[in-house]
Design an enzyme around this catalytic site. Structure first.
Site, short mmCIF file in Angstrom:
data_model
loop_
_atom_site.label_atom_id
_atom_site.label_comp_id
_atom_site.label_asym_id
_atom_site.label_seq_id
_atom_site.Cartn_x
_atom_site.Cartn_y
_atom_site.Cartn_z
N GLU A 57 0.81 -1.22 0.00
CA GLU A 57 0.00 0.00 0.00
C GLU A 57 0.84 1.26 0.00
O GLU A 57 1.92 1.30 0.58
CB GLU A 57 -0.85 0.05 1.27
CG GLU A 57 -1.78 -1.10 1.40
CD GLU A 57 -2.47 -1.11 2.75
OE1 GLU A 57 -3.31 -1.97 2.96
OE2 GLU A 57 -2.15 -0.25 3.60
N CYS A 113 2.93 8.19 2.10
CA CYS A 113 3.24 7.21 3.13
C CYS A 113 3.56 5.91 2.37
O CYS A 113 2.68 5.35 1.71
CB CYS A 113 2.01 7.06 4.01
SG CYS A 113 2.19 5.87 5.32
N CYS A 162 4.63 -7.63 7.62
CA CYS A 162 5.55 -7.18 8.66
C CYS A 162 5.67 -8.29 9.69
O CYS A 162 4.70 -8.98 9.99
CB CYS A 162 5.03 -5.91 9.33
SG CYS A 162 6.17 -5.21 10.56
N CYS A 196 2.80 -5.90 16.08
CA CYS A 196 2.31 -4.94 17.06
C CYS A 196 0.81 -5.16 17.20
O CYS A 196 0.10 -5.35 16.20
CB CYS A 196 2.61 -3.51 16.62
SG CYS A 196 4.39 -3.18 16.52
N CYS A 248 -1.94 -3.20 15.05
CA CYS A 248 -1.61 -2.85 13.66
C CYS A 248 -2.10 -3.91 12.69
O CYS A 248 -1.85 -5.10 12.86
CB CYS A 248 -0.11 -2.67 13.53
SG CYS A 248 0.44 -2.35 11.84
N CYS A 271 -2.01 1.84 8.15
CA CYS A 271 -1.09 0.75 7.87
C CYS A 271 -1.74 -0.63 7.66
O CYS A 271 -2.30 -1.20 8.56
CB CYS A 271 -0.19 0.69 9.11
SG CYS A 271 1.29 -0.21 8.88
#
Ligand code: SAH
Length: 369
Positions: A106, A119, A126, A130, A133, A344
């Site tokens: 993205e 961004c 990832c 977290c 997220c 995100c």
């Protein structure tokens, strides 16, 4: 009878977009030299990759046809395929790009007055998980190459009409400092006047606090900015929210922020009832003063993971005021692109959520398009 072995085809040609400007001059320069063509052609090529980009080698009409054909035999000029584009009522636009191997990433373009902030993503997925997220939920797929990172900017410049950035933040999918070798070259591509030419002070690398990466960024002579995702001022809470805190505990991240020779920004996602009490404000103010850090309080974008609620706006203001009274510079970020799930990882989760390796309990949170 022998059966053919089926292997995914690997294209041996280097991507022109993965090369730093000096490497383009050297490698493409050597190619032109071999063909007995003037070396300045390599220099002419650079702006056509980045500043005034062409979509394909064929479009390099300043080169003779035979040269273009030979160039594309030796090098690739890959595209990122636009798989989805969404526009928010606040003008924020979100792009989902498909990479050559089917991975999706993205990019978000956020207009704000005279500014246009992109961004960008540094990894597909990832590894850090977290708790709040959406990218963390999908797990790690792979690192992006330098050309795929800077290529996100190139693709928006290739749109009609083009979208050009004034600022770049590495706050899309992934942890940039866990992909340093590519991010290192991508920073050069973004900043070098022979490539995209965006001022280093307008480029921010955001990290959970990967220490070797912070050192590598600090060692670069340009004034790239560093943002650290703090999210909790105490180790036990930070550990619960960000599992990476085991490897890079708060105290070591704060020490690295203190050593960084440019001003650092702390990012702090406000999680209702979790990290938003007065004692958190006081402890965060203490850490920020220690590092002379600027603090960004970020309202939680809904749609990350289960179980978190945004802190009400009034309480965020109170939290900010309490920190300011202790001498800390604080900004409350405005949530942008709320109606298009612009935080995100959220668009990818919408589009490919069923196929991504998502924990089943997290599915209840994602909206599938
Ligand atoms: N891995 C890097 C950069 C990517 S995330 C990092 O963690 O800093 C960019 C920022 O968005 C981080 O501060 C991250 O914690 C934050 N973020 C992630 N999910 C969010 C959500 N649902 N709402 C608000 N901010 C979020």
């Amino acid at each position: 009878m022998t059966l053919p072995v089926l292997r995914p085809t690997v294209d041996p040609r280097p991507s022109l977009l993965d090369l730093a400007p000096d490497d383009v001059l050297e490698q493409v320069g050597a190619f032109f030299a071999e063909r007995g063509e003037p070396a300045y052609r390599a220099k002419q090529l650079l702006p056509r990759l980045w500043a005034r980009p062409v979509a394909t080698i064929d479009e390099l009409t300043e080169l003779p046809l035979a040269t273009r054909a030979a160039l594309s035999e030796r090098f690739r000029l890959p595209r990122l395929t636009l798989a989805a584009r969404q526009r928010s009522s606040d003008g924020t636009e979100k792009f989902l790009f498909r990479l050559h191997d089917g991975q999706t990433i993205e990019t978000v373009a956020i207009p704000d007055g005279q500014r246009m902030t992109f961004c960008i993503s540094s990894q597909a997925g990832c590894a850090l998980r977290c708790a709040f997220c959406a990218t963390g939920v999908m797990g790690f797929q792979r690192n992006l190459t330098a050309g795929e990172i800077a290529g996100q900017v190139r693709e928006l410049a290739l749109l009609d009409p083009p979208i050009l950035p004034t600022n770049i933040v590495f706050m899309g999918m992934g942890e940039p400092l866990m992909n340093w070798s590519a991010v290192d070259v991508a920073l050069t591509l973004l900043n070098d006047p022979r490539a995209l030419g965006i001022g280093a002070r307008h480029i921010t690398v955001s990290t959970v606090g990967v220490l070797p990466g912070i050192e590598a960024l600090a060692a670069r002579p340009e004034q790239f900015r560093l943002a650290i995702s703090v999210h909790a001022p105490f180790d036990d809470l930070r550990h619960d929210l960000m599992p990476v805190n085991v490897k890079y505990p708060l105290s070591s991240v704060i020490a690295a922020a203190k050593d960084f020779d440019r001003r650092v920004t702390f990012e702090y996602v406000m999680l209702g009832g979790v990290n938003d009490r007065p004692e958190h404000a006081d402890a965060l103010a203490h850490l920020a003063r220690e590092c002379r850090a600027f603090v960004n309080l970020i309202p939680l974008h809904p749609g990350g993971s289960l179980g978190f609620h945004p802190t009400p706006a009034m309480e965020i203001s109170r939290f900010a005021r309490r920190m300011r009274e202790q001498g800390v510079e604080v900004a409350i970020r405005r949530s942008r692109g709320l109606d298009i799930a612009a935080a995100c990882g959220q668009l990818r989760t919408e589009k490919v959520g069923r196929r991504a390796p998502v924990a089943t309990e997290a599915h209840g949170q994602v909206e599938l398009a």
